[in-house]
Design a protein around this motif. Structure first.
Motif, PDB file in Angstrom:
ATOM      1  N   TYR A 146       0.812  -1.217   0.000  1.00  0.00           N
ATOM      2  CA  TYR A 146       0.000   0.000   0.000  1.00  0.00           C
ATOM      3  C   TYR A 146       0.851   1.276   0.000  1.00  0.00           C
ATOM      4  CZ  TYR A 146      -3.972  -2.969   0.149  1.00  0.00           C
ATOM      5  OH  TYR A 146      -4.902  -3.922  -0.206  1.00  0.00           O
TER       6      TYR A 146
ATOM      7  N   LYS B  53       2.015   9.359   6.173  1.00  0.00           N
ATOM      8  CA  LYS B  53       2.126   8.359   5.108  1.00  0.00           C
ATOM      9  C   LYS B  53       1.464   7.040   5.512  1.00  0.00           C
ATOM     10  CE  LYS B  53       6.302  10.130   2.853  1.00  0.00           C
ATOM     11  NZ  LYS B  53       7.717   9.869   2.498  1.00  0.00           N
ATOM     12  N   SER B  54       1.667   6.627   6.758  1.00  0.00           N
ATOM     13  CA  SER B  54       1.084   5.351   7.192  1.00  0.00           C
ATOM     14  C   SER B  54      -0.436   5.443   7.303  1.00  0.00           C
ATOM     15  CB  SER B  54       1.685   4.902   8.529  1.00  0.00           C
ATOM     16  OG  SER B  54       1.356   5.803   9.570  1.00  0.00           O
TER      17      SER B  54
ATOM     18  N   TYR C  40      -5.763   0.648   2.368  1.00  0.00           N
ATOM     19  CA  TYR C  40      -5.945  -0.762   2.724  1.00  0.00           C
ATOM     20  C   TYR C  40      -7.390  -1.029   3.162  1.00  0.00           C
ATOM     21  CZ  TYR C  40      -4.986  -5.241   5.101  1.00  0.00           C
ATOM     22  OH  TYR C  40      -4.990  -6.548   5.518  1.00  0.00           O
TER      23      TYR C  40
ATOM     24  N   ALA D 240      -1.796   5.128   3.846  1.00  0.00           N
ATOM     25  CA  ALA D 240      -1.676   3.715   3.443  1.00  0.00           C
ATOM     26  C   ALA D 240      -2.773   2.882   4.104  1.00  0.00           C
ATOM     27  CB  ALA D 240      -0.301   3.177   3.817  1.00  0.00           C
TER      28      ALA D 240
ATOM     29  N   LEU E 214       4.153   2.058   1.156  1.00  0.00           N
ATOM     30  CA  LEU E 214       5.152   2.490   2.135  1.00  0.00           C
ATOM     31  C   LEU E 214       6.499   1.830   1.866  1.00  0.00           C
ATOM     32  CD1 LEU E 214       3.078   2.338   5.457  1.00  0.00           C
ATOM     33  CD2 LEU E 214       3.488   4.325   3.987  1.00  0.00           C
TER      34      LEU E 214
END
Length: 236
Positions: free
Chosen positions: A142, A158-159, A166, A162, A144
């Motif tokens: 996704y 960023k996470s 997901y 992501a 990263l």
């Protein structure tokens, strides 16, 4: 003298004070009524709970018991959750805004509180890491970067983007937000296998491993403790 002896030595069969008896009966009735009122109030509260704008089937006794268990477990009395509230105030508004931009229900913002306590340094024994506790392969899938030099799972923005991608992918597969939460915890493949094997696609009726079977209850409980802190023992 006769009267004095009569009152100082009550005869067998003398009557009990009727007013004292009535007072005791009234006190017992008030106690029962209060217990019943508290029970009804708790019942109404549990019925009002939702996840991702979907009602929770509290008519199922097992569901009601699990909700009560985890609401108690995450209460301030058990968790002393000052740090959790502090992290929530700092991060949840940003997470909610990002999720909304992807069409993800706001309740999913509680995932990183349950997963990592919003502490990016947390790493599971299986290798999941960062705010959202991504496994390395899923994180890469996704968008990263996770390698020997860089680990973007610990990058908050960023996470979170992501994680939103997901979650959106999981919804495209399962079409049910409660199942999406379960799949986030156990993995889409494992959840598909359970649904196929049991011929059941209702999270609250599926037989799942202990962690996944409690996952949605934990999310709901953390949500309630954060949104209604005073009701769960939090004191400023």
């Amino acid at each position: 003298m006769v009267l004095s002896r009569l009152y100082s030595n009550p005869q067998e069969g003398s009557f009990e004070n009727p007013f004292k008896k009535l007072m005791l009966e009234h006190a017992e009735k008030l106690k029962r009524d209060k217990a019943s009122l508290m029970s009804d109030s708790n019942e109404d509260y549990l019925v009002s709970l939702t996840f991702a704008d979907e009602s929770i089937p509290t008519e199922l006794e097992s569901v009601k018991q699990k909700l009560g268990k985890y609401l108690s477990k995450f209460s301030f009395k058990k968790q002393q959750s000052y740090q959790m509230h502090k992290q929530a105030d700092k991060f949840l508004p940003q997470i909610a805004a990002i999720l909304k931009s992807y069409g993800i229900p706001e309740d999913f913002k509680y995932i990183p509180l349950v997963e990592s306590g919003l502490d990016p340094r947390v790493t599971s024994h299986k290798g999941a890491g960062g705010y959202w506790q991504f496994m390395p392969a899923t994180a890469r899938l996704y968008g990263l970067r996770v390698n020997g030099q860089v680990d973007e799972r610990v990058d908050f923005l960023k996470s979170t983007h992501a994680a939103a991608r997901y979650l959106k992918s999981l919804y495209g597969e399962f079409g049910d937000w409660t199942l999406v939460a379960a799949a986030y915890n156990v993995g889409g493949g494992s959840l598909r296998a359970s649904i196929r094997r049991q011929k059941e696609d209702n999270y609250f009726k599926l037989r799942l491993n202990a962690e996944t079977a409690s996952y949605v209850y934990k999310l709901v409980s953390v949500k309630e403790v954060i949104e209604n802190p005073a009701k769960h023992g939090y004191r400023i």
